[in-house]
Design a protein around this motif. Structure first.
Motif, short mmCIF file in Angstrom:
data_model
loop_
_atom_site.label_atom_id
_atom_site.label_comp_id
_atom_site.label_asym_id
_atom_site.label_seq_id
_atom_site.Cartn_x
_atom_site.Cartn_y
_atom_site.Cartn_z
N UNK A 140 -1.36 38.15 40.07
CA UNK A 140 -2.66 37.54 39.78
C UNK A 140 -2.90 36.37 40.72
N UNK A 141 -4.17 36.05 41.03
CA UNK A 141 -4.47 34.91 41.91
C UNK A 141 -3.86 33.61 41.39
N UNK A 146 -0.01 29.31 42.36
CA UNK A 146 1.07 28.44 41.85
C UNK A 146 2.33 28.57 42.71
N UNK A 147 2.61 29.80 43.17
CA UNK A 147 3.77 30.01 44.05
C UNK A 147 3.60 29.23 45.35
N UNK A 148 2.39 29.30 45.90
CA UNK A 148 2.13 28.57 47.15
C UNK A 148 2.24 27.06 46.94
N UNK A 149 1.78 26.61 45.75
CA UNK A 149 1.83 25.17 45.44
C UNK A 149 3.29 24.70 45.44
N UNK A 150 4.16 25.50 44.82
CA UNK A 150 5.59 25.15 44.79
C UNK A 150 6.15 25.06 46.19
N UNK A 151 5.76 26.01 47.05
CA UNK A 151 6.25 26.00 48.44
C UNK A 151 5.77 24.76 49.18
N UNK A 164 -5.63 25.63 47.12
CA UNK A 164 -4.78 26.78 47.46
C UNK A 164 -5.36 28.07 46.89
N UNK A 165 -5.87 28.00 45.66
CA UNK A 165 -6.49 29.20 45.05
C UNK A 165 -7.67 29.65 45.90
N UNK A 166 -8.51 28.70 46.30
CA UNK A 166 -9.69 29.03 47.11
C UNK A 166 -9.28 29.66 48.43
N UNK A 167 -8.24 29.11 49.05
CA UNK A 167 -7.78 29.63 50.36
C UNK A 167 -7.27 31.07 50.23
N UNK A 168 -6.50 31.32 49.18
CA UNK A 168 -5.94 32.66 48.96
C UNK A 168 -7.07 33.67 48.70
N UNK A 191 2.19 50.92 42.95
CA UNK A 191 1.74 49.56 42.65
C UNK A 191 2.87 48.79 41.96
N UNK A 192 3.18 47.62 42.49
CA UNK A 192 4.21 46.77 41.88
C UNK A 192 3.61 45.40 41.64
N UNK A 193 3.35 45.08 40.37
CA UNK A 193 2.80 43.77 40.03
C UNK A 193 3.96 42.82 39.77
N UNK A 194 4.05 41.79 40.59
CA UNK A 194 5.20 40.87 40.48
C UNK A 194 4.88 39.62 39.66
#
Ligand code: CDP
Ligand code: CDP
Length: 216
Positions: A140-141, A146-151, A164-168, A191-194
């Motif tokens: 999900x977006x 959130x993953x990108x925020x952690x990075x 970050x959400x807007x950029x993605x 399809x693999x939803x992670x």
């Protein structure tokens, strides 16, 4: 000997590169990060202008190091290609036909000599339509942002979740609607939803799919 190809496509921060790298290591295949190739071209275009795209092969040579470092004309640009400037322009540059055909040729050549796990946006649909295993990785977006925020936080950068959400979402929108090989799930991709899977769980699922398919 015939080579085996595993194609992993999906939107930004679905987990493609992290999981593809682990799968490649386990299977002892070559890992090819095609996003890094588009990022390297974008870096060069930002520095030298769009004009170079007309005869791109004379300007740009991309290679990978043993630890997946990315070399642009012999210089390690692994850090520079992750800059916000490159991230903001990469989808625009990636939509250009000459850029795509140059990189797709390069990617296909690699898969002829080595078994690969290749990740990107158009691997299962365009680059390797005959890949033995095709995965379309999704999340999900909200989870992806959130993953990108952690990075970014781990890198010492302060950036808010909304940006970050807007950029993605903006990048996914350009990638999915462009004319040439847009980001879409191949008909025969799984399809693999992670969103709610750990990295290990996602890796195990792909290894299982490969084992089932190849009966190894
Ligand atoms: O890692 P992240 O999800 O941020 O993106 P990436 O895999 O590094 O890819 C960066 C950008 O390159 C994507 O947003 C696409 O615009 C482009 N790309 C593409 O067009 N085709 C590919 N096979 C891989 C990446
Ligand atoms: O390559 P892509 O842009 O699809 O994603 P990535 O760079 O591999 O993953 C983005 C971030 O999500 C990384 O920091 C991974 O460690 C994390 N991740 C996660 O927390 N759980 C997963 N199941 C997959 C990735």
């Amino acid at each position: 000997m015939s080579q085996i190809s595993i194609a992993i496509d999906g939107p930004a921060a679905a987990g493609k590169s992290t999981i593809a790298k682990r799968v490649a290591k386990k299977l002892q295949f070559l890992y090819i990060d095609t996003g890094a190739m588009y990022r390297a071209v974008t870096l060069y275009v930002l520095e030298h202008g769009d004009k170079i795209i007309e005869n791109i092969s004379e300007h740009i040579d991309i290679t990978f190091g043993i630890n997946d470092e990315v070399y642009l004309n012999g210089t390690d640009v692994s850090k520079e290609i992750r800059s916000p400037e490159v991230t903001n322009s990469v989808s625009r540059v990636s939509a250009i036909g000459e850029v795509r055909s140059y990189l797709v040729d390069m990617q296909r050549k690699i898969s002829r000599t080595d078994s690969v796990v290749m990740d990107g946006r158009d691997i299962g649909t365009t680059v390797l339509p005959d890949a033995e295993v095709k995965i379309f990785m999704q999340a999900s977006p909200e989870v992806r942002a959130k993953r990108r925020l952690l990075e970014e936080t781990a890198r010492g950068n302060t950036i808010d979740l909304q940006t970050l959400t807007d950029e993605i979402i903006r990048r996914d929108q350009i990638d999915s609607t462009r004319e040439i090989s847009p980001l879409v799930q191949a008909d025969d991709a799984i399809l693999l939803d992670t969103s709610y899977l750990s990295i290990e769980e996602a890796e195990d699922k792909i290894i299982q799919l490969v084992e089932d398919k190849l009966e190894v």
